[in-house]
Design a protein around this motif. Structure first.
Motif, PDB file in Angstrom:
ATOM      1  N   TRP A  21       0.836  -1.195   0.000  1.00  0.00           N
ATOM      2  CA  TRP A  21       0.000   0.000   0.000  1.00  0.00           C
ATOM      3  C   TRP A  21       0.876   1.252   0.000  1.00  0.00           C
ATOM      4  O   TRP A  21       0.615   2.212  -0.718  1.00  0.00           O
ATOM      5  CB  TRP A  21      -0.901   0.026   1.246  1.00  0.00           C
ATOM      6  N   GLY A  22       1.916   1.219   0.847  1.00  0.00           N
ATOM      7  CA  GLY A  22       2.810   2.365   0.914  1.00  0.00           C
ATOM      8  C   GLY A  22       3.541   2.614  -0.395  1.00  0.00           C
ATOM      9  O   GLY A  22       3.713   3.762  -0.820  1.00  0.00           O
ATOM     10  N   LEU A  23       3.965   1.547  -1.058  1.00  0.00           N
ATOM     11  CA  LEU A  23       4.661   1.710  -2.334  1.00  0.00           C
ATOM     12  C   LEU A  23       3.710   2.193  -3.430  1.00  0.00           C
ATOM     13  O   LEU A  23       4.096   2.972  -4.306  1.00  0.00           O
ATOM     14  CB  LEU A  23       5.334   0.402  -2.738  1.00  0.00           C
ATOM     15  N   CYS A  24       2.460   1.750  -3.380  1.00  0.00           N
ATOM     16  CA  CYS A  24       1.462   2.228  -4.343  1.00  0.00           C
ATOM     17  C   CYS A  24       1.158   3.717  -4.152  1.00  0.00           C
ATOM     18  O   CYS A  24       0.662   4.376  -5.079  1.00  0.00           O
ATOM     19  CB  CYS A  24       0.166   1.435  -4.200  1.00  0.00           C
ATOM     20  N   SER A  25       1.435   4.245  -2.969  1.00  0.00           N
ATOM     21  CA  SER A  25       1.119   5.640  -2.648  1.00  0.00           C
ATOM     22  C   SER A  25       2.286   6.587  -2.908  1.00  0.00           C
ATOM     23  O   SER A  25       2.184   7.782  -2.576  1.00  0.00           O
ATOM     24  CB  SER A  25       0.703   5.744  -1.169  1.00  0.00           C
ATOM     25  N   GLN A  26       3.370   6.100  -3.479  1.00  0.00           N
ATOM     26  CA  GLN A  26       4.535   6.954  -3.710  1.00  0.00           C
ATOM     27  C   GLN A  26       4.220   8.080  -4.687  1.00  0.00           C
ATOM     28  O   GLN A  26       3.374   7.941  -5.575  1.00  0.00           O
ATOM     29  CB  GLN A  26       5.703   6.121  -4.235  1.00  0.00           C
ATOM     30  N   ARG A  97       6.728   6.077   3.725  1.00  0.00           N
ATOM     31  CA  ARG A  97       5.973   7.302   3.486  1.00  0.00           C
ATOM     32  C   ARG A  97       5.968   7.612   1.991  1.00  0.00           C
ATOM     33  O   ARG A  97       6.811   7.130   1.234  1.00  0.00           O
ATOM     34  CB  ARG A  97       6.575   8.461   4.291  1.00  0.00           C
ATOM     35  N   GLU A  98       5.064   8.452   1.540  1.00  0.00           N
ATOM     36  CA  GLU A  98       4.866   8.677   0.118  1.00  0.00           C
ATOM     37  C   GLU A  98       6.089   9.267  -0.592  1.00  0.00           C
ATOM     38  O   GLU A  98       6.226   9.130  -1.808  1.00  0.00           O
ATOM     39  CB  GLU A  98       3.661   9.590  -0.114  1.00  0.00           C
ATOM     40  N   ASP A  99       7.002   9.884   0.158  1.00  0.00           N
ATOM     41  CA  ASP A  99       8.197  10.477  -0.450  1.00  0.00           C
ATOM     42  C   ASP A  99       9.422   9.572  -0.306  1.00  0.00           C
ATOM     43  O   ASP A  99      10.546   9.993  -0.596  1.00  0.00           O
ATOM     44  CB  ASP A  99       8.488  11.841   0.182  1.00  0.00           C
ATOM     45  N   PHE A 100       9.222   8.341   0.107  1.00  0.00           N
ATOM     46  CA  PHE A 100      10.319   7.429   0.427  1.00  0.00           C
ATOM     47  C   PHE A 100      11.240   7.189  -0.778  1.00  0.00           C
ATOM     48  O   PHE A 100      12.464   7.354  -0.688  1.00  0.00           O
ATOM     49  CB  PHE A 100       9.737   6.106   0.928  1.00  0.00           C
ATOM     50  N   SER A 137      -3.950   8.174   2.740  1.00  0.00           N
ATOM     51  CA  SER A 137      -4.086   9.539   3.260  1.00  0.00           C
ATOM     52  C   SER A 137      -2.851   9.989   4.032  1.00  0.00           C
ATOM     53  O   SER A 137      -2.751  11.156   4.430  1.00  0.00           O
ATOM     54  CB  SER A 137      -5.305   9.630   4.176  1.00  0.00           C
ATOM     55  N   GLN A 138      -1.923   9.059   4.290  1.00  0.00           N
ATOM     56  CA  GLN A 138      -0.688   9.310   5.041  1.00  0.00           C
ATOM     57  C   GLN A 138      -0.941   9.601   6.517  1.00  0.00           C
ATOM     58  O   GLN A 138      -0.063  10.100   7.225  1.00  0.00           O
ATOM     59  CB  GLN A 138       0.123  10.450   4.405  1.00  0.00           C
ATOM     60  N   SER A 228      15.065  12.185   7.063  1.00  0.00           N
ATOM     61  CA  SER A 228      14.646  12.413   5.681  1.00  0.00           C
ATOM     62  C   SER A 228      14.089  11.169   5.001  1.00  0.00           C
ATOM     63  O   SER A 228      13.413  11.284   3.978  1.00  0.00           O
ATOM     64  CB  SER A 228      15.833  12.937   4.858  1.00  0.00           C
ATOM     65  N   LEU A 229      14.391   9.996   5.539  1.00  0.00           N
ATOM     66  CA  LEU A 229      13.958   8.735   4.926  1.00  0.00           C
ATOM     67  C   LEU A 229      13.014   8.041   5.900  1.00  0.00           C
ATOM     68  O   LEU A 229      13.445   7.384   6.839  1.00  0.00           O
ATOM     69  CB  LEU A 229      15.168   7.854   4.616  1.00  0.00           C
ATOM     70  N   VAL A 230      11.734   8.198   5.674  1.00  0.00           N
ATOM     71  CA  VAL A 230      10.742   7.820   6.682  1.00  0.00           C
ATOM     72  C   VAL A 230       9.972   6.562   6.281  1.00  0.00           C
ATOM     73  O   VAL A 230       9.405   6.473   5.185  1.00  0.00           O
ATOM     74  CB  VAL A 230       9.745   8.966   6.930  1.00  0.00           C
ATOM     75  N   CYS A 231       9.971   5.595   7.187  1.00  0.00           N
ATOM     76  CA  CYS A 231       9.030   4.482   7.112  1.00  0.00           C
ATOM     77  C   CYS A 231       8.717   4.059   8.533  1.00  0.00           C
ATOM     78  O   CYS A 231       9.475   4.357   9.459  1.00  0.00           O
ATOM     79  CB  CYS A 231       9.579   3.308   6.293  1.00  0.00           C
ATOM     80  N   VAL A 232       7.594   3.397   8.719  1.00  0.00           N
ATOM     81  CA  VAL A 232       7.228   2.892  10.039  1.00  0.00           C
ATOM     82  C   VAL A 232       7.288   1.371  10.002  1.00  0.00           C
ATOM     83  O   VAL A 232       7.023   0.747   8.973  1.00  0.00           O
ATOM     84  CB  VAL A 232       5.842   3.384  10.490  1.00  0.00           C
TER      85      VAL A 232
END
Length: 289
Positions: A21-26, A97-100, A137-138, A228-232
């Motif tokens: 899901w996160g990669l689809c939201s990039q 995150r979408e900017d990853f 929606s982040q 600067s490089l965000v993921c959970v």
């Protein structure tokens, strides 16, 4: 610059779904995804097929039979399959995150590998509540959303900042040597090939660090971007880890560092594709699923 994202996974389709899901939201679509699967069963394959059919991503599933922990081996096969000049590594229990992808690509420099630092852990009680809409929606990256679900999210307010300039300044003000962490790291494919990829004999907890040490021994410097490089990370128990294993891993890494080892004798060059399999691409060998 062509970019490939390599996602490692093993029998955790619920978490992998959230990663995808996160990669689809990039914010970019200019990358491919390779899922390095260390022998997962049918539910993972079916999940990946659904994303291959319905998502906007170009996804390749690289799989081999489950014969115990062989993460390094399947990662090496994914590296060989990758078309990108630049490789981003992400664990299949982390939501980017979408900017990853854009952030990793923009921060890439010749003769460097980069790392996103330590995890922001989301406990099981919270990540079981995460839905598609929360990722798209982040909201899952907003401290207020996490705090409303019982997390002490105030401590992460700077880690999760959306202000790019502030994040870069925080990275400058809190410098630490970059350690290659497979959950959030990136490097040039040519550099990884130069050290013969992951050491396939490494046990859990040392395979990624070993690669980073050998890259540094080769002369590839490291950079760390904690903000600067965000993921959970979807936190979980680690019953497979042991104190003896941790001690042995540390001893091994000290030797690799002290002896200035660069190329592993158990890596990509020694790989034999007699059991690996890919979907959305030519199969390396037929397998009974």
């Amino acid at each position: 610059m062509r970019t490939s994202v390599i996602v490692s996974t093993y029998n955790n389709p619920s978490a992998l779904e959230k990663t995808l899901w996160g990669l689809c939201s990039q914010t970019t679509r200019d990358f491919e995804v390779l899922i390095a699967d260390d022998g997962s069963m049918r539910p993972t394959r079916e999940l990946i097929h659904r994303f291959q059919d319905a998502s906007p991503l170009e996804i390749t599933h690289v799989w081999h039979e489950d014969r115990g922990f062989r993460k390094g081996k399947i990662l090496n096969r994914a590296i060989v399959r990758a078309i990108g000049d630049y490789l981003i590594f992400l664990d299949g229990d982390c939501i980017p995150r979408e900017d990853f992808v854009v952030a990793h690509s923009q921060l890439a420099r010749p003769n460097f590998f980069i790392s996103g630092g330590s995890h922001i852990d989301i406990p099981l009680a919270v990540h079981s509540q995460i839905r598609w809409a929360d990722v798209v929606s982040q909201q899952v990256f907003q401290p207020e959303w996490l705090a409303a679900r019982g997390m002490a999210a105030r401590r992460y307010r700077y880690r999760l900042t959306r202000k790019a300039r502030l994040a870069r300044w925080l990275d400058v003000l809190t410098p630490r040597p970059g350690v290659f962490v497979g959950a959030n790291a990136s490097a040039w494919k040519r550099d990884i090939l130069s050290v013969n990829g992951f050491d396939e004999t490494c046990s859990h907890g040392s395979d990624d660090k070993d690669l980073g040490v050998r890259l540094r021994n080769l002369g590839v410097a490291s950079r760390r971007f904690k903000y600067s490089l965000v993921c959970v990370h979807l936190a979980h128990a680690r019953p497979y880890s042991s104190r003896a294993q941790v001690v042995a891993n540390k001893r091994r890494l000290r030797q690799v560092c002290a002896w200035r080892v660069t190329e592993t004798a158990n890596g990509i060059a020694q790989a034999v594709d007699d059991e690996a399999w890919t979907t959305r691409g030519q199969p390396l060998a037929a397998q009974n699923w």
